[in-house]
Design an enzyme around this catalytic site. Sequence first.
Site, PDB file in Angstrom:
ATOM      1  N   LYS A   1       0.823  -1.413  -0.144  1.00 28.21           N
ATOM      2  CA  LYS A   1       0.011  -0.041   0.031  1.00 28.21           C
ATOM      3  C   LYS A   1       0.861   1.231   0.010  1.00 28.21           C
ATOM      4  O   LYS A   1       1.402   1.581   0.993  1.00 28.21           O
ATOM      5  CB  LYS A   1      -1.122   0.193   1.301  1.00 28.21           C
ATOM      6  CG  LYS A   1      -1.702   1.245   1.251  1.00 28.21           C
ATOM      7  CD  LYS A   1      -2.264   1.506   2.718  1.00 28.21           C
ATOM      8  CE  LYS A   1      -2.118   3.091   3.186  1.00 28.21           C
ATOM      9  NZ  LYS A   1      -2.054   4.035   2.191  1.00 28.21           N
TER      10      LYS A   1
ATOM     11  N   GLU B   1       9.520   1.497  11.324  1.00 23.65           N
ATOM     12  CA  GLU B   1      10.380   2.501  11.304  1.00 23.65           C
ATOM     13  C   GLU B   1       9.464   3.781  11.210  1.00 23.65           C
ATOM     14  O   GLU B   1       8.801   3.897  10.371  1.00 23.65           O
ATOM     15  CB  GLU B   1      11.454   2.624  10.198  1.00 23.65           C
ATOM     16  CG  GLU B   1      12.185   1.445  10.178  1.00 23.65           C
ATOM     17  CD  GLU B   1      13.223   1.389  11.402  1.00 23.65           C
ATOM     18  OE1 GLU B   1      13.436   2.359  12.080  1.00 23.65           O
ATOM     19  OE2 GLU B   1      13.678   0.263  11.906  1.00 23.65           O
TER      20      GLU B   1
ATOM     21  N   CYS C   1      12.403  11.589   8.039  1.00 23.84           N
ATOM     22  CA  CYS C   1      12.419  10.985   9.403  1.00 23.84           C
ATOM     23  C   CYS C   1      13.861  11.276   9.975  1.00 23.84           C
ATOM     24  O   CYS C   1      13.959  11.320  11.299  1.00 23.84           O
ATOM     25  CB  CYS C   1      12.176   9.579   9.422  1.00 23.84           C
ATOM     26  SG  CYS C   1      12.990   8.472   8.605  1.00 23.84           S
TER      27      CYS C   1
ATOM     28  N   GLU D   1       8.327  15.834  16.740  1.00 18.70           N
ATOM     29  CA  GLU D   1       8.865  15.798  15.443  1.00 18.70           C
ATOM     30  C   GLU D   1       7.918  16.945  14.684  1.00 18.70           C
ATOM     31  O   GLU D   1       6.526  16.870  14.697  1.00 18.70           O
ATOM     32  CB  GLU D   1       8.534  14.445  14.910  1.00 18.70           C
ATOM     33  CG  GLU D   1       9.014  14.530  13.416  1.00 18.70           C
ATOM     34  CD  GLU D   1       8.761  12.788  12.837  1.00 18.70           C
ATOM     35  OE1 GLU D   1       9.961  12.370  12.332  1.00 18.70           O
ATOM     36  OE2 GLU D   1       7.926  12.460  12.958  1.00 18.70           O
TER      37      GLU D   1
END
Length: 479
Positions: free
Chosen positions: A175, A250, A284, A380
Amino acid sequence: MPDQRLNYISGEWCESHTGETFETTDPAIPGDVVATYPESDAEDTERAINAAREASGGWGTTPGPERGRILARTGSLLEERKDELTELLVREEGKTRSEAGGEVQRAIDIFRYYGSKASDIGGTIKSPSARDTKLYTKTEPLGVAGLITPWNYPIAIPAWKIAPALAAGNAVVIKPATLAPGVVHEMASALEEAGLPDGVINVVTGPGSEVGETIAGHEAVDAVSFTGSTAVGNTVYDTATEDGKRVQLEMGGKNPTVVSDTADVDKAARIVASGAFGVTGQACTATSRAIVHEDVYDEFVDAVVDRAAAIEHGHGLDDPSMGPHVSESELESTLEYVDIARDEGATLEYGGSTLDREGYFVEPAVFSGVDSEMRIAQEEVFGPVLAVLPVGDFDEALAVANDVDYGLSASVVTDDHTEANRFAEEIEAGVVKINEKTTGVELHVPFGGVKDSSSETYREQGDAGLDFYSISKTVYDNY
């Protein structure tokens, strides 16, 4: 006219049974529709999973060198189409041409790397305790791998999941992220042309609540690999592990670069600015915090502001210094964190405003006077926002660097070898760099984080990538 794209299931390009579609648009020109895709649901996803299950046996028993030749051929086909893929990536995700071209090249290199590694998959021979006995191991595929990938590296991350999964002999259901799925479709086309059997790779587009959840929870899926936010990743983990699936996550990061008082300040500013503002901060591993010794703090802030101010914005195809955010919601999130930082008392030294032009553009932002308790130093942001924190010595720098829930990538800029060694030993991160930016990783070594950045189960890339998609069988042969 926008491209009309389809799902790829059991070797055929097909519509979703719902008949519903969604559009992708150019983030630099939001009114420009790039393509339409099927808005698939659980039924479509189950079809793809069943196709993968049916194909997994034949692919799993295909000799490794044959699997490798298909992967290597895929790399060559992608290379032939590099310019086309680069432009598609720019138009859907917003990267600059240089950034997108580098990412496409990474995907090419990954397929070639795992194409060569596939011939080495086998096992080991051990010495038995008894006579007239053989003792050896066999490396076998898990079966069906379900992959859920993000929009920020829409070809590189799918490649470093797909290639080792196929090299190890698994069938795949993927996906891709709905904001930029086009390059995954092109990878599937290249794999098909390279000779991959029907059903070995299946691509289904649609919302995570339907497609992603079905992949994570389906009993016929043996392993799930996810890259994305920590919040979503934890949900995927809970769903996937209910029936004992192998899971690899991750997730997010709050990556620091420590700048020592021994560092060359101009060099440090260049390293930090590149890590913080490259790919519009949408990585990231992006540098989110610069932790700077007080003796060079003011000089560093001035130098990194100069770097931020020199950035030129524009459509990615024109190859400027910085492209737009991928979407309006991502832009709004960055602007919200700029406001949060101001409200908490940080000083905005530069940027943080939208540009007077079409598209989801924002100036890179540099904040000084940040302390480790502020949200701008803990959460973040996923945009070109840098928090600069002052520290009195190297011990304090290490403590501040580790004072977050994340632990993905970290770097130090120093001319002191002792500091460099201490940083490598004491920093809580899965990727550690000395005199380098936090972004950028090699494809043949393990990649992953610690703490809330990872499930801390399996690493990606290199031999570690093959380990996740394989299982070992031990054979005792008393002849």
